[in-house]
Write a protein that holds these residues in place. Structure first.
Motif, short mmCIF file in Angstrom:
data_model
loop_
_atom_site.label_atom_id
_atom_site.label_comp_id
_atom_site.label_asym_id
_atom_site.label_seq_id
_atom_site.Cartn_x
_atom_site.Cartn_y
_atom_site.Cartn_z
N MET A 1 0.84 -1.18 0.00
CA MET A 1 0.00 0.00 0.00
C MET A 1 0.89 1.24 0.00
SD MET A 1 -2.40 1.41 3.09
CE MET A 1 -1.06 1.32 4.23
N VAL A 2 0.69 2.11 -0.98
CA VAL A 2 1.43 3.36 -1.05
C VAL A 2 0.42 4.49 -1.00
CG1 VAL A 2 2.92 4.78 -2.47
CG2 VAL A 2 3.26 2.32 -2.42
N ALA A 78 -7.97 12.29 -0.85
CA ALA A 78 -7.51 11.98 0.50
C ALA A 78 -8.41 10.96 1.18
CB ALA A 78 -7.42 13.25 1.33
N VAL A 79 -9.73 11.13 1.03
CA VAL A 79 -10.67 10.18 1.63
C VAL A 79 -10.53 8.81 0.98
CG1 VAL A 79 -13.13 9.65 1.91
CG2 VAL A 79 -12.28 11.94 2.44
N GLU A 80 -10.41 8.79 -0.34
CA GLU A 80 -10.24 7.51 -1.05
C GLU A 80 -8.96 6.80 -0.59
OE1 GLU A 80 -10.44 7.82 -5.32
OE2 GLU A 80 -12.27 9.03 -5.22
N ALA A 84 -8.73 3.32 1.48
CA ALA A 84 -7.98 2.20 0.91
C ALA A 84 -6.91 1.70 1.88
CB ALA A 84 -7.33 2.62 -0.42
N GLY A 85 -6.43 2.58 2.74
CA GLY A 85 -5.43 2.21 3.73
C GLY A 85 -6.02 1.64 5.01
N ARG A 105 -12.19 7.51 10.81
CA ARG A 105 -11.50 6.83 11.91
C ARG A 105 -10.35 6.07 11.30
NH1 ARG A 105 -15.48 4.69 14.06
NH2 ARG A 105 -15.64 6.07 15.86
N HIS A 106 -9.14 6.42 11.71
CA HIS A 106 -7.96 5.75 11.19
C HIS A 106 -7.91 4.31 11.72
CE1 HIS A 106 -5.57 9.68 10.20
NE2 HIS A 106 -6.70 9.58 9.53
N PRO A 107 -7.22 3.43 11.02
CA PRO A 107 -7.21 2.02 11.42
C PRO A 107 -6.61 1.78 12.80
CG PRO A 107 -5.68 2.40 9.60
CD PRO A 107 -6.46 3.66 9.80
#
Length: 117
Positions: A1-2, A78-80, A84-85, A105-107
């Protein structure tokens, strides 16, 4: 993931009991003039990197659950990228008095507001 999203600035949220009393301190601290507005039942003042929030407990709690505001050049991208991350969309992109925003909410648990065009 980049991920290639760039965060242009971070705005720190600070709850205050008396917005009128707090603003002069933050203006002096930052050398910036306050920009005041109302949103979602609270009154706010952006002063430099600070977003001061005042209002009734219930309304402030809805806003205070967000750790910080992240300004990005391309909100859609940014949202996409964040999704994806592994980020979860708490509130999808929507218009506000100052542009567009989304809450994610970040992972790893942090909840952040993203703003941008």
């Amino acid at each position: 993931m980049v991920m290639i999203m760039a965060i242009d600035s971070v705005v720190v949220r600070q709850r205050v009991e008396d917005l009128d009393a707090a603003v002069p301190f933050y203006e002096e601290l930052t050398g910036s003039s306050a920009s005041r507005f109302a949103f979602a039942g609270v009154t706010l003042a952006r002063v430099g990197p600070f977003l001061l929030v005042a209002g009734p407990d219930e309304a402030v709690q809805r806003v205070a659950g967000v750790a910080a505001t992240l300004t990005v050049a391309d909100l859609d991208a940014a949202v996409e990228e964040a999704e994806a991350g592994g980020a979860e969309i708490v509130m999808p992109i929507q218009p506000t008095p100052n542009g567009r925003r989304a809450v994610l909410r970040h992972p790893y648990g942090g909840v952040f507001e993203y703003v941008g065009p």
